[in-house]
Design a protein around this motif. Structure first.
Motif, PDB file in Angstrom:
ATOM      1  N   ASP A  26       0.838  -1.197   0.000  1.00 14.41           N
ATOM      2  CA  ASP A  26       0.000   0.000   0.000  1.00 14.41           C
ATOM      3  C   ASP A  26       0.874   1.249   0.000  1.00 14.41           C
ATOM      4  OD1 ASP A  26       0.921  -0.713   2.539  1.00 14.41           O
ATOM      5  OD2 ASP A  26      -0.731   0.282   3.570  1.00 14.41           O
ATOM      6  N   GLY A  27       2.201   1.049   0.079  1.00 11.80           N
ATOM      7  CA  GLY A  27       3.111   2.188   0.110  1.00 11.80           C
ATOM      8  C   GLY A  27       3.626   2.494   1.509  1.00 11.80           C
ATOM      9  N   ARG A  28       3.121   1.742   2.483  1.00  8.88           N
ATOM     10  CA  ARG A  28       3.582   1.952   3.861  1.00  8.88           C
ATOM     11  C   ARG A  28       5.016   1.444   4.009  1.00  8.88           C
ATOM     12  NH1 ARG A  28       4.237  -1.937   6.881  1.00  8.88           N
ATOM     13  NH2 ARG A  28       4.648  -1.787   9.101  1.00  8.88           N
ATOM     14  N   LYS A  29       5.849   2.230   4.673  1.00  9.30           N
ATOM     15  CA  LYS A  29       7.237   1.814   4.903  1.00  9.30           C
ATOM     16  C   LYS A  29       7.322   0.908   6.124  1.00  9.30           C
ATOM     17  CE  LYS A  29       9.881   5.543   2.848  1.00  9.30           C
ATOM     18  NZ  LYS A  29      10.845   6.597   3.114  1.00  9.30           N
ATOM     19  N   ALA A  30       8.442   0.205   6.233  1.00  6.85           N
ATOM     20  CA  ALA A  30       8.647  -0.706   7.357  1.00  6.85           C
ATOM     21  C   ALA A  30       8.421   0.014   8.682  1.00  6.85           C
ATOM     22  CB  ALA A  30      10.067  -1.256   7.319  1.00  6.85           C
ATOM     23  N   ASP A  31       7.805  -0.678   9.602  1.00  2.74           N
ATOM     24  CA  ASP A  31       7.623  -0.217  10.985  1.00  2.74           C
ATOM     25  C   ASP A  31       6.604   0.908  11.162  1.00  2.74           C
ATOM     26  OD1 ASP A  31       9.649  -2.024  11.575  1.00  2.74           O
ATOM     27  OD2 ASP A  31      11.219  -0.482  11.478  1.00  2.74           O
ATOM     28  N   GLU A  32       6.131   1.498  10.082  1.00  2.00           N
ATOM     29  CA  GLU A  32       5.156   2.596  10.256  1.00  2.00           C
ATOM     30  C   GLU A  32       3.860   2.042  10.831  1.00  2.00           C
ATOM     31  OE1 GLU A  32       6.588   5.816   6.861  1.00  2.00           O
ATOM     32  OE2 GLU A  32       4.675   4.776   6.584  1.00  2.00           O
ATOM     33  N   PRO A  33       3.226   2.804  11.738  1.00  2.00           N
ATOM     34  CA  PRO A  33       2.042   2.267  12.415  1.00  2.00           C
ATOM     35  C   PRO A  33       0.848   2.055  11.485  1.00  2.00           C
ATOM     36  CG  PRO A  33       2.465   4.536  13.098  1.00  2.00           C
ATOM     37  CD  PRO A  33       3.612   4.127  12.248  1.00  2.00           C
ATOM     38  N   TYR A  34      -0.010   1.188  11.926  1.00  2.00           N
ATOM     39  CA  TYR A  34      -1.274   0.943  11.239  1.00  2.00           C
ATOM     40  C   TYR A  34      -2.319   1.924  11.777  1.00  2.00           C
ATOM     41  CZ  TYR A  34       0.809  -3.746  10.416  1.00  2.00           C
ATOM     42  OH  TYR A  34       1.603  -4.791  10.077  1.00  2.00           O
ATOM     43  N   PRO A  35      -3.457   2.002  11.101  1.00  2.00           N
ATOM     44  CA  PRO A  35      -4.545   2.826  11.659  1.00  2.00           C
ATOM     45  C   PRO A  35      -5.143   2.143  12.891  1.00  2.00           C
ATOM     46  CG  PRO A  35      -5.297   1.650   9.721  1.00  2.00           C
ATOM     47  CD  PRO A  35      -3.815   1.409   9.816  1.00  2.00           C
ATOM     48  N   SER A  36      -5.871   2.918  13.658  1.00  2.00           N
ATOM     49  CA  SER A  36      -6.531   2.384  14.846  1.00  2.00           C
ATOM     50  C   SER A  36      -7.734   1.545  14.428  1.00  2.00           C
ATOM     51  CB  SER A  36      -6.980   3.557  15.708  1.00  2.00           C
ATOM     52  OG  SER A  36      -7.645   3.105  16.846  1.00  2.00           O
ATOM     53  N   SER A  37      -7.774   0.310  14.912  1.00  2.00           N
ATOM     54  CA  SER A  37      -8.907  -0.585  14.653  1.00  2.00           C
ATOM     55  C   SER A  37      -9.321  -0.608  13.181  1.00  2.00           C
ATOM     56  CB  SER A  37     -10.099  -0.242  15.539  1.00  2.00           C
ATOM     57  OG  SER A  37      -9.818  -0.666  16.838  1.00  2.00           O
ATOM     58  N   PHE A  38     -10.605  -0.344  12.959  1.00  2.00           N
ATOM     59  CA  PHE A  38     -11.214  -0.564  11.644  1.00  2.00           C
ATOM     60  C   PHE A  38     -11.349   0.797  10.967  1.00  2.00           C
ATOM     61  CE2 PHE A  38     -15.258  -1.952   9.341  1.00  2.00           C
ATOM     62  CZ  PHE A  38     -14.577  -2.744   8.443  1.00  2.00           C
ATOM     63  N   SER A  39     -10.249   1.337  10.456  1.00  2.00           N
ATOM     64  CA  SER A  39     -10.242   2.708   9.944  1.00  2.00           C
ATOM     65  C   SER A  39      -9.366   2.798   8.707  1.00  2.00           C
ATOM     66  CB  SER A  39      -9.663   3.650  11.005  1.00  2.00           C
ATOM     67  OG  SER A  39     -10.294   3.447  12.223  1.00  2.00           O
ATOM     68  N   PRO A  40      -9.564   3.859   7.918  1.00  2.00           N
ATOM     69  CA  PRO A  40      -8.714   4.037   6.740  1.00  2.00           C
ATOM     70  C   PRO A  40      -7.247   4.119   7.152  1.00  2.00           C
ATOM     71  CG  PRO A  40     -10.545   5.592   6.694  1.00  2.00           C
ATOM     72  CD  PRO A  40     -10.577   4.928   8.034  1.00  2.00           C
ATOM     73  N   SER A  41      -6.371   3.708   6.251  1.00  2.00           N
ATOM     74  CA  SER A  41      -4.937   3.740   6.535  1.00  2.00           C
ATOM     75  C   SER A  41      -4.494   5.152   6.865  1.00  2.00           C
ATOM     76  CB  SER A  41      -4.156   3.250   5.324  1.00  2.00           C
ATOM     77  OG  SER A  41      -4.505   1.931   5.028  1.00  2.00           O
ATOM     78  N   ILE A  42      -3.461   5.232   7.664  1.00  2.00           N
ATOM     79  CA  ILE A  42      -2.908   6.534   8.038  1.00  2.00           C
ATOM     80  C   ILE A  42      -2.350   7.209   6.792  1.00  2.00           C
ATOM     81  CG2 ILE A  42      -0.964   7.582   9.258  1.00  2.00           C
ATOM     82  CD1 ILE A  42      -1.545   5.690  11.533  1.00  2.00           C
ATOM     83  N   GLY A  43      -2.644   8.482   6.643  1.00  2.00           N
ATOM     84  CA  GLY A  43      -2.116   9.220   5.493  1.00  2.00           C
ATOM     85  C   GLY A  43      -2.975   9.112   4.257  1.00  2.00           C
ATOM     86  N   VAL A  44      -4.025   8.319   4.322  1.00  2.00           N
ATOM     87  CA  VAL A  44      -4.897   8.216   3.154  1.00  2.00           C
ATOM     88  C   VAL A  44      -5.866   9.381   3.160  1.00  2.00           C
ATOM     89  CG1 VAL A  44      -6.880   6.963   2.228  1.00  2.00           C
ATOM     90  CG2 VAL A  44      -4.784   5.747   2.786  1.00  2.00           C
ATOM     91  N   LYS A  45      -5.876  10.121   2.072  1.00  2.00           N
ATOM     92  CA  LYS A  45      -6.857  11.190   1.963  1.00  2.00           C
ATOM     93  C   LYS A  45      -8.071  10.609   1.267  1.00  2.00           C
ATOM     94  CE  LYS A  45      -7.604  15.950   0.578  1.00  2.00           C
ATOM     95  NZ  LYS A  45      -8.765  15.946   1.472  1.00  2.00           N
ATOM     96  N   ALA A  46      -9.039  10.214   2.078  1.00  4.35           N
ATOM     97  CA  ALA A  46     -10.237   9.609   1.509  1.00  4.35           C
ATOM     98  C   ALA A  46     -11.113  10.695   0.903  1.00  4.35           C
ATOM     99  CB  ALA A  46     -10.994   8.859   2.598  1.00  4.35           C
ATOM    100  N   ASN A  47     -12.055  10.263   0.075  1.00  4.12           N
ATOM    101  CA  ASN A  47     -12.973  11.230  -0.538  1.00  4.12           C
ATOM    102  C   ASN A  47     -13.689  12.045   0.512  1.00  4.12           C
ATOM    103  OD1 ASN A  47     -12.355  10.428  -3.073  1.00  4.12           O
ATOM    104  ND2 ASN A  47     -14.093   9.056  -3.303  1.00  4.12           N
ATOM    105  N   GLY A  48     -13.949  11.417   1.634  1.00  8.77           N
ATOM    106  CA  GLY A  48     -14.650  12.131   2.684  1.00  8.77           C
ATOM    107  C   GLY A  48     -15.415  11.171   3.558  1.00  8.77           C
ATOM    108  N   LEU A  49     -16.084  11.730   4.550  1.00  6.92           N
ATOM    109  CA  LEU A  49     -16.693  10.883   5.569  1.00  6.92           C
ATOM    110  C   LEU A  49     -17.869  10.073   5.049  1.00  6.92           C
ATOM    111  CD1 LEU A  49     -16.499  13.177   8.716  1.00  6.92           C
ATOM    112  CD2 LEU A  49     -15.052  11.252   8.071  1.00  6.92           C
ATOM    113  N   ILE A  50     -18.564  10.584   4.040  1.00  4.94           N
ATOM    114  CA  ILE A  50     -19.689   9.807   3.529  1.00  4.94           C
ATOM    115  C   ILE A  50     -19.154   8.553   2.846  1.00  4.94           C
ATOM    116  CG2 ILE A  50     -21.769   9.857   2.108  1.00  4.94           C
ATOM    117  CD1 ILE A  50     -21.670  12.908   2.232  1.00  4.94           C
ATOM    118  N   SER A  51     -18.101   8.710   2.054  1.00  2.00           N
ATOM    119  CA  SER A  51     -17.489   7.543   1.423  1.00  2.00           C
ATOM    120  C   SER A  51     -16.927   6.590   2.463  1.00  2.00           C
ATOM    121  CB  SER A  51     -16.355   7.978   0.496  1.00  2.00           C
ATOM    122  OG  SER A  51     -16.860   8.667  -0.612  1.00  2.00           O
ATOM    123  N   VAL A  52     -16.352   7.149   3.508  1.00  2.00           N
ATOM    124  CA  VAL A  52     -15.764   6.293   4.548  1.00  2.00           C
ATOM    125  C   VAL A  52     -16.847   5.439   5.209  1.00  2.00           C
ATOM    126  CG1 VAL A  52     -14.649   6.297   6.818  1.00  2.00           C
ATOM    127  CG2 VAL A  52     -13.717   7.705   4.992  1.00  2.00           C
TER     128      VAL A  52
END
Lengths: 665, 283
Positions: free
Chosen positions: A535-561
Motif C-alpha cells: 500500500d506504500g507503507r514503509k517498514a515499521d510505520e504504524p497501522y490505523p486504529s482498529s477498523f479505519s482508513p490507513s494513516i495518510g490516506v486522503k479519503a474522498n470524505g466521511l460519507i465515502s468512509v
C-alpha cells in the motif's frame, strides 16, 4: 456544576494526593491452597490502607497504597462482573450468600472458602472506613457503609457505594479492566427509589458527578498498557429482550455528568439501532464535542445477531456490554478472553507478496495466497492460545464470585465454571491490507504498470530508490473511498477471515474463536518489525486504529468512509473494533455541526455498521501540546479503545494520534 | 458531453445547505473579493498545490518540476516526486456524467439525511453549460443546491436557477462603488439575479459574509435588510470572517495582503436585523 463537585474536581485535577500514597514491601505469603491467594492479598492490602477521605468525598475506598503484592497468573479482566448480585445482597449479604452456597455445594468448599475470605476482608475494610468517616464527621458515608454491611442497598447512593466497594475488591484481586456494563439498567431501580423518596434530579446528578470523580482518583495506579487503559467503561441505552429501549433519565444524567466533568472515566458507550431517533444522536454528539473521544456507538441490530450466530443465547446476547475497549461481551455469565491474540493482516499480505506473487498468474491466485497466510497466522494463534490456556492454573474465587455460574456452582473460571469461554481474535490493519491487495490488483495485474519483480524488490528495499514506484502505490485505490475494487476486496478478505475463525473450537469445552476488527496498542507494536507493504507503507510505520482508513490516506470524505466501512458483513466480526474517525473540533462549534454529525452517525448505523468511535480533535492543539505540555495538563485524547491524558502517553502513541488527524475534516 | 473543471469535492460539508451534503467546487470566478479565502478557486486554469500538513520540505517536488519545465515550479512530475503524496493538481477535468455518477454513489446517505449536492466555487455559474448538464442529470435523483455570488448574465442565471432545489445566494456589498472597489465587479446583475432566484421556486437562502469594516458596517447591513424586506425575505445567514483566510495564499504561491484590519472582530448588528424583523443565523 455545584460547589461541592467543583471543589472535589479541583482537588482531583491537582493530583497532589497521588504523591502521598505509600509503597509497601509486602510480606510474601504463599498459602498452600491456591484458592486462598487472592483473599490473602486482599487482606494484606486492605489492612495496610489508611482509609483516607478527600474533600467532598462521599464514596471513600481510596487507595493509599500504591503497589500490590504479586499475584501473577491470577489476574483476569475485560469482563462485566455481576453487579446485580452485589446490589441484591449488599456487602454483608454477599458473604452470607456465599456461605449459603457453600452449604449447598459442600464439595466446592475450597472455592467458597477462598471467596468468603476475600469478602470478609472487604467487610472489615468497610467497617474501618465507616469508623474513619464518622471520626471525620462524614456521617453520610459512615451511615451508608454500615447500611450496606447489614442489608442490601436501598437507594441510589447506597447502590453506588456498593459498586465502589466491590470495584476496590476486584482491582486488588487483579480483575483488571473492570467494566461497568449496563449502568443505566442495573442502577435504574435504585435511582427511581431515590426520586421516590424525595431526591431531586439535580441532587442525583451531583451524586453521580461525585461518584465519577471518585472513579478517577486512582486510575494512575490501575493496571494498563498506558495510563487510562483501565477498562472503566459503561454502556447506556440498548434494547431489552422484550425489545424495549432502556435509555432513561439516568442515562441522560450520566451523559450530563460526563459532559460537565470532562474526565477520562468512565468511558461511555451508547447502544443504538436503526430506529434510534436523531435526537439521541444529537444528545450524544454534544458529548463528542467535548473532545473526550466518547461516546462510542454500537449497533444492536448487528451485534445481537452476530452474538447469537456465534452461539450465545438470545437472552445473554441482548444484554451485551463492552469490554475495556470495544469487544462485545456478555455480562455476568461469561469468561471470554476477547483479546487473546491479534491477526496481523498487513503482515499476511506482505508475506504472500514476497513468497508467492512471482508464481501467481492472476489476482485471484494471489488473493488465495494471501488468504492462506491468514490461515497460517490463525493456526499459530491457536497453538499459542493453547499454551496460554495451559498456564491458566491459578484460581481466583473472589473475582469468580462475580461470574454468576462460577459462583452458583462453586467452580472457578479456570475449571470451566463460566457459561461462555470463547476467545476473541483482533483483526488488525484491515485497511492497509486491503489497500495493498488493491494496489497489486490494479498496478501489477490490470495495468501492469509495476512488475512483480520490481514490487518485491521495492518492498525488500523498504522503497529506498523506488520513490516513483511507491508514489504509484500511494495513489492506488484506498479503502474508504467507496470504490468497487477496495469494497470487494474488503468484503472477501473479511468474509474469509470470519469463516476461518468463527466457530473454530478453542480447546475449552464447547468454546470457540470469534473474529473482530479491533487492534489495540498493536497498531504501534505489531506494525514494528513488519517490512514495507504494497500500500506504500514503509517498514515499521504504524497501522490505523482498529477498523479505519490507513494513516495518510486522503479519503474522498466521511460519507465515502462510512459507506465503505459498512460494506463488509460486520455481523460476522462481533469481537468488535470500531471505525474511528476524526472530525475537526470547529465543526462542532457550528450550529449545524451537531445535528449533521448526528446524522452521519445515524447513517452509519442504518447502513449496518457495528461500532463507531468519533473524535473531535484539533491537530494544531496536539502539536502545540507536544511542544508545550505544561499548557495542556487536562487535554484528553482517544488512544485506542479508551481515552487518556495526552501528556501521559508515550511519544509513539502521541505521534500515531497526530498522524491520523492529518486528513481529519 | 460537457466537461468542467472541479477543484475539490468535499463530502459532509456542514455549511452548504440542509442535511448531509457533498459540495462540488467548480474552478473559476468572475469576482476578486479582497477577502477571498480560496485563491486557488479564482482562475479557470488548473494549478498544482502542495499541502503544508505533513510536508517534509525536502523540495523534491520543485526539483522534479524544474526538471520537467525548466522553471522552479510545481508540475505534473511533482505529484509523483512527493514522498508523502502531498502535491495535487487543483482543477481536475470531469465530464458531467462521470461527476454525477460519483455523486450518486452516496445517494443513499444524502437522501436519508434530507441532504444532497451543492455546487459551489469559485463561482459555479462561470461554467454554466457544464453546471446545467450536471443539474439536469441529477434532476429527481438528488437535491440540487447552488452556492452563488450571483454574478452571472441574468438570462443564463435564469436557466440555472430553474434547475435548482436550493440556492445559497451571497449578498456582499450593497453600495455599487464600494462593491466595484472591493469585489472587482459591479453588482447590478447580482441584484437582478436574486429576484430571479426568488421567482425560480427553489428554496433561497441569502447569506452575508461579515468582513470587518467592509461588509459588517451599519449602512451596508441596513441597506441589505431594507432591500430584503422589500422582497418579503425574512431570513439571512451570516458568515463570520475566517481569520485563516490568508493561509491558502502561500499554498497557491501568492501573497496575502488584505486592505482591511484582520485583527478586528466582525460585528453582528443584531439590532438592525431585529428592527427589520429579519431572523438571522450565524453559520
Amino acid at each position: 456544576m455545584t460547589d461541592k463537585v467543583k471543589e472535589f474536581l479541583a482537588f482531583h485535577r491537582k493530583r497532589e494526593y497521588r504523591k502521598t500514597r505509600r509503597t509497601i514491601d509486602f510480606e510474601k505469603i504463599e498459602p498452600e491452597d491456591l484458592n486462598m491467594w487472592p483473599a490473602t492479598v486482599m487482606k494484606q492490602v486492605s489492612e495496610a490502607e489508611d482509609l483516607r477521605l478527600y474533600p467532598q468525598d462521599i464514596f471513600g475506598f481510596n487507595r493509599s497504597v500504591a503497589n500490590l503484592p504479586d499475584l501473577k497468573g491470577f489476574h483476569m479482566g475485560n469482563i462485566t462482573p455481576d453487579y446485580p448480585f452485589a446490589l441484591k445482597f449488599g456487602l454483608g449479604g454477599m458473604t452470607n450468600e456465599l456461605r449459603r452456597l457453600k452449604s449447598v455445594n459442600p464439595d466446592k468448599a475450597a472455592f467458597y472458602d477462598g471467596a468468603i475470605a476475600g469478602f470478609e476482608a472487604l467487610e472489615k475494610l468497610a467497617a474501618r472506613q465507616a469508623d474513619e468517616a464518622e471520626k471525620q464527621g462524614n456521617t453520610r458515608l459512615a451511615d451508608g457503609i454500615r447500611a450496606i454491611l447489614s442489608r442490601p442497598p436501598h437507594d441510589y447512593y447506597e447502590a453506588l457505594l456498593t459498586q465502589r466497594a466491590m470495584t476496590y475488591l476486584l482491582r486488588v484481586v487483579r480483575m483488571d479492566h473492570v467494566t461497568m456494563g449496563r449502568f443505566d439498567k442495573y442502577m435504574y431501580p435504585f435511582f427511581l427509589k431515590s426520586l421516590e423518596e424525595g431526591a431531586t434530579k439535580d441532587e442525583l446528578l451531583e451524586m453521580t458527578e461525585l461518584y465519577f470523580i471518585s472513579l478517577n482518583l486512582d486510575t494512575d495506579i490501575y493496571s494498563g498498557i498506558q495510563q487510562g487503559d483501565n477498562g472503566q467503561s459503561l454502556v447506556l441505552g440498548g434494547r431489552t429482550k422484550e425489545s424495549e429501549d432502556i435509555f432513561n433519565d439516568l442515562s441522560e444524567i450520566v451523559l450530563c455528568a460526563s459532559e460537565e466533568l470532562c474526565l477520562i472515566d468512565p468511558k461511555i458507550n451508547v447502544r443504538v439501532n436503526k430506529n434510534t431517533p436523531l435526537s439521541r444522536y444529537e444528545r450524544c454528539t454534544r458529548l463528542t464535542a467535548k473532545g473526550l473521544g466518547f461516546p462510542q456507538y454500537s449497533n444492536d441490530d448487528v451485534v445481537i445477531k452476530g452474538l447469537t450466530d456465534l452461539g450465545y443465547d438470545y437472552d445473554d446476547a441482548v444484554e451485551y456490554t463492552m469490554a475495556a475497549c470495544w469487544e462485545f461481551i456478555v455480562p455476568y455469565v461469561a469468561y471470554d478472553i476477547v483479546n487473546i491474540r491479534t491477526m496481523n493482516f498487513p503482515k499476511a499480505v506482505r508475506q504472500a507478496t514476497i513468497d508467492d506473487l512471482k508464481n501467481c498468474k492472476d489476482f485471484e491466485e494471489f488473493f488465495a495466497c494471501a488468504n492462506k497466510q491468514v490461515d497460517a497466522q490463525f493456526a499459530e494463534h491457536i497453538e499459542i492460545a493453547k499454551e496460554h490456556a495451559a498456564r491458566e492454573i491459578y484460581p481466583n474465587p473472589v473475582a469468580c464470585a462475580f461470574i454468576t455460574p462460577c459462583r452458583e456452582k462453586g467452580i472457578d473460571r479456570i475449571n470451566g465454571g463460566a457459561k461462555y469461554n470463547n476467545y476473541g481474535l483482533h483483526g488488525l490493519g484491515i485497511a492497509p491490507a486491503v489497500d495493498a491487495l488493491a494496489a497489486i490488483k490494479t498496478r501489477v495485474f490490470e495495468e501492469k504498470s509495476i512488475t512483480k519483480d520490481d514490487l518485491i524488490a521495492a518492498l525488500e528495499a523498504n522503497f529506498e530508490g523506488w520513490g516513483e514506484l511507491r508514489s504509484l502505490l500511494l495513489s492506488s485505490p484506498k479503502m474508504g473511498n467507496n470504490e468497487d475494487v477496495t469494497n470487494d476486496i474488503a468484503v472477501r478478505l473479511m468474509d474469509h477471515f470470519a469463516s476461518v475463525v468463527n466457530g473454530t473450537p478453542n480447546g475449552k469445552k464447547g468454546a470457540i474463536w470469534r473474529a473482530g476488527t479491533g487492534g489495540s496498542m498493536d497498531y504501534v507494536y505489531m506494525a514494528r518489525g513488519v517490512g514495507a507493504t504494497a500500500d506504500g507503507r514503509k517498514a515499521d510505520e504504524p497501522y490505523p486504529s482498529s477498523f479505519s482508513p490507513s494513516i495518510g490516506v486522503k479519503a474522498n470524505g466521511l460519507i465515502s468512509v462510512i459507506s465503505s466501512f459498512t460494506k463488509p458483513h460486520l455481523v460476522k466480526t462481533v469481537n468488535g473494533g470500531p471505525l474511528t474517525i476524526e472530525i475537526h473540533e470547529t465543526v462542532f462549534n457550528h450550529p449545524d455541526g451537531i445535528p449533521k454529525v448526528a446524522m452521519l452517525v445515524q447513517n452509519f448505523i442504518r447502513l449496518g455498521g457495528h461500532q463507531l468511535q468519533l473524535n473531535a480533535i484539533a491537530r494544531e492543539k496536539l502539536l502545540d501540546a507536544q511542544a508545550h505540555p505544561e499548557n495542556y495538563p487536562d487535554l484528553i485524547v482517544r488512544v485506542w479503545g479508551w481515552s487518556g491524558y495526552f501528556n501521559e502517553l508515550d511519544l509513539c502513541f502521541q505521534n500515531q494520534i497526530i498522524s491520523r488527524t492529518e486528513y481529519g475534516i | 458531453m460537457k466537461q468542467g473543471k472541479v477543484f475539490s469535492i468535499e463530502e459532509f460539508s456542514v455549511f452548504d445547505g440542509d442535511g448531509i451534503r457533498t459540495t462540488v467546487f467548480l474552478k473559476g470566478c468572475p469576482m476578486r473579493c479582497v477577502w477571498c479565502h480560496s485563491p486557488e478557486s479564482q482562475t479557470y486554469e488548473s494549478e498544482y498545490l502542495r499541502s503544508p500538513n505533513g510536508c517534509l520540505h525536502c523540495d523534491r517536488c520543485l526539483d522534479a518540476g524544474e526538471k520537467e519545465t525548466g522553471k522552479r515550479v510545481l508540475s505534473r512530475a511533482s505529484v509523483a516526486a512527493c514522498p508523502r503524496n502531498l502535491v495535487r493538481l487543483c482543477g481536475e477535468t470531469f465530464d458531467a456524467e462521470t461527476l454525477c455518477e460519483r455523486l450518486l454513489r452516496e445517494k443513499d446517505v444524502l437522501d436519508a439525511s434530507g441532504g444532497g449536492v451543492t455546487f459551489s466555487g469559485g463561482e459555479p455559474t462561470m461554467q454554466a453549460e457544464f453546471l446545467l448538464e450536471c443539474l439536469r442529470l441529477l434532476k429527481g435523483k438528488l437535491n440540487r443546491g447552488l452556492q452563488t455570488c450571483g454574478k452571472c448574465p441574468p438570462a443564463v442565471f435564469e436557466k440555472i436557477a430553474e434547475e435548482c432545489d436550493l440556492i445559497l445566494f451571497d449578498l456582499k456589498i450593497f453600495d455599487k462603488a464600494a462593491h466595484l472597489k472591493y469585489v472587482g465587479a459591479d453588482n447590478e446583475d447580482i441584484l437582478i439575479n436574486f429576484d430571479i432566484a426568488l421567482r425560480s421556486g427553489a428554496k433561497v437562502v441569502p447569506r452575508m459574509p461579515l468582513i470587518p469594516t467592509l461588509t459588517d458596517t451599519e449602512s451596508n447591513v441596513n441597506d441589505w435588510c431594507e432591500w430584503l424586506n422589500e422582497r418579503g425575505v425574512k431570513y439571512v445567514e451570516l458568515l463570520k470572517y475566517n481569520k485563516m483566510a490568508g493561509s491558502k495564499y502561500k499554498l497557491a504561491g501568492r501573497v496575502w495582503n488584505p486592505p482591511f484590519d484582520e485583527s478586528i472582530d466582525c460585528v453582528v448588528r443584531k439590532e438592525i436585523y431585529e428592527k427589520h424583523g429579519i431572523e438571522y443565523k450565524i453559520v
